[in-house]
Design a protein around this motif. Sequence first.
Motif, PDB file in Angstrom:
ATOM      1  N   PHE A  30      61.421   5.875  83.597  1.00  0.00           N
ATOM      2  CA  PHE A  30      60.747   4.708  83.048  1.00  0.00           C
ATOM      3  C   PHE A  30      60.991   4.353  81.682  1.00  0.00           C
ATOM      4  O   PHE A  30      60.599   5.073  80.876  1.00  0.00           O
ATOM      5  N   VAL A  35      60.633  10.661  84.712  1.00  0.00           N
ATOM      6  CA  VAL A  35      59.328  11.104  85.450  1.00  0.00           C
ATOM      7  C   VAL A  35      59.498  11.907  86.647  1.00  0.00           C
ATOM      8  O   VAL A  35      58.917  12.815  87.085  1.00  0.00           O
ATOM      9  N   PRO A  54      49.143  17.891  89.856  1.00  0.00           N
ATOM     10  CA  PRO A  54      48.244  17.099  88.973  1.00  0.00           C
ATOM     11  C   PRO A  54      48.671  15.696  88.843  1.00  0.00           C
ATOM     12  O   PRO A  54      49.647  15.305  89.089  1.00  0.00           O
ATOM     13  N   SER A  55      47.581  14.879  88.457  1.00  0.00           N
ATOM     14  CA  SER A  55      47.974  13.486  87.953  1.00  0.00           C
ATOM     15  C   SER A  55      48.923  13.444  86.921  1.00  0.00           C
ATOM     16  O   SER A  55      49.117  14.153  86.202  1.00  0.00           O
ATOM     17  N   SER A  57      52.037  13.632  87.538  1.00  0.00           N
ATOM     18  CA  SER A  57      53.268  14.642  87.896  1.00  0.00           C
ATOM     19  C   SER A  57      54.302  13.864  88.728  1.00  0.00           C
ATOM     20  O   SER A  57      55.678  14.555  89.001  1.00  0.00           O
ATOM     21  N   GLY A  58      54.082  12.720  89.114  1.00  0.00           N
ATOM     22  CA  GLY A  58      55.267  11.957  89.925  1.00  0.00           C
ATOM     23  C   GLY A  58      55.137  11.730  91.317  1.00  0.00           C
ATOM     24  O   GLY A  58      56.240  11.167  91.876  1.00  0.00           O
ATOM     25  N   LYS A  59      54.177  12.135  91.714  1.00  0.00           N
ATOM     26  CA  LYS A  59      54.060  11.792  93.217  1.00  0.00           C
ATOM     27  C   LYS A  59      54.069  10.634  93.752  1.00  0.00           C
ATOM     28  O   LYS A  59      54.812  10.488  94.646  1.00  0.00           O
ATOM     29  N   SER A  60      53.368   9.806  93.290  1.00  0.00           N
ATOM     30  CA  SER A  60      53.412   8.422  93.572  1.00  0.00           C
ATOM     31  C   SER A  60      54.690   7.736  93.464  1.00  0.00           C
ATOM     32  O   SER A  60      55.222   6.933  94.370  1.00  0.00           O
ATOM     33  N   THR A  61      55.361   8.129  92.277  1.00  0.00           N
ATOM     34  CA  THR A  61      56.709   7.568  92.047  1.00  0.00           C
ATOM     35  C   THR A  61      57.657   8.117  93.172  1.00  0.00           C
ATOM     36  O   THR A  61      58.427   6.904  93.537  1.00  0.00           O
ATOM     37  N   GLU A  70      60.440   1.757  94.124  1.00  0.00           N
ATOM     38  CA  GLU A  70      61.069   2.032  92.678  1.00  0.00           C
ATOM     39  C   GLU A  70      62.558   2.583  93.074  1.00  0.00           C
ATOM     40  O   GLU A  70      62.878   2.962  94.088  1.00  0.00           O
TER      41      GLU A  70
END
Length: 269
Positions: A30, A35, A54-55, A57-61, A70
């Motif tokens: 981004f 990311v 962890p929050s 870290s790119g999991k959702s992306t 994306e």
Amino acid sequence: MTQASVPAQAGVPASESGPMVRAEQVHKSFGSIEVLKGIDLEVRAGEVCCLLGPSGSGKSTFLRCINHLEKINAGRIWVDGDLIGYRERGGKLHEMREKEVAAQRQAIGMVFQRFNLFPHKTALENVTEAPLLVRREKRAEVRDRAVALLERVGLGDKLGNYPSQLSGGQQQRVAIARALAMQPKLMLFDEPTSALDPELVGEVLDVMKDLARDGMTMIVVTHEIGFAREVGDSLVFMDGGVVVEQGNPREVIANPQHDRTKAFLAKVL
Ligand code: ADP
Ligand code: MG
């Protein structure tokens, strides 16, 4: 990554000859912030892959890249042997047209932390919406399938309820039924129980376990270690946009190899 897992041969469904999901050196930035820094991952048909980390870290992306929410900057993602976002013609990759993108997306169901139901539609209407509008299927068939799905997630008596008349756990089960209504070959779950009160988590996990038993291929971003241990076929631990460690969930949880995995598990266990 080696070329050991070859793409599907012509005429052979990838689900029989190769993985359902294959990511190779996926990069996503981004602006100037990278990311995803080269994600390699494989999920075989019928398997449940639990993605932890962890929050930030790119999991959702990563999940969003699989589902065209994306666009990746480099690398490749295949779903059922189909290259996501591109067609190969004359030895070159061409970006897909919108219609082709839509067709790929329809084969992939996604469930979010926030249920994102249509607030002015009933549970049943939420489930029938996409098959009717997007796929223009016959109303009676869509309805029958939607009723069966809502019964399957334990909401056969809530067909006419609006989201505001349902608990968080019930809303999330409607969201799962809604995704299944498009008959996806892959389901992506992004922290599906994180927004729920603790006493409602179990009913959503039970639906997901039932799906897994039924052979659905799933990638599940979750902090539910018990679920990963019990249901997961593989566990992938991500941190800082890379896969730090992966393996059999029971082995990784019992005996993490990397300090970052150890530190993370110590916090969530
Ligand atoms: P996770 O799901 O593991 O918590 P995310 O994939 O949501 O992580 O986010 C990874 C990183 O990417 C975070 O630093 C986040 O701020 C950043 N990020 C995610 N989406 C965007 C976006 N649309 N624009 C800019 N930065 C983003
Ligand atoms: Mg996330």
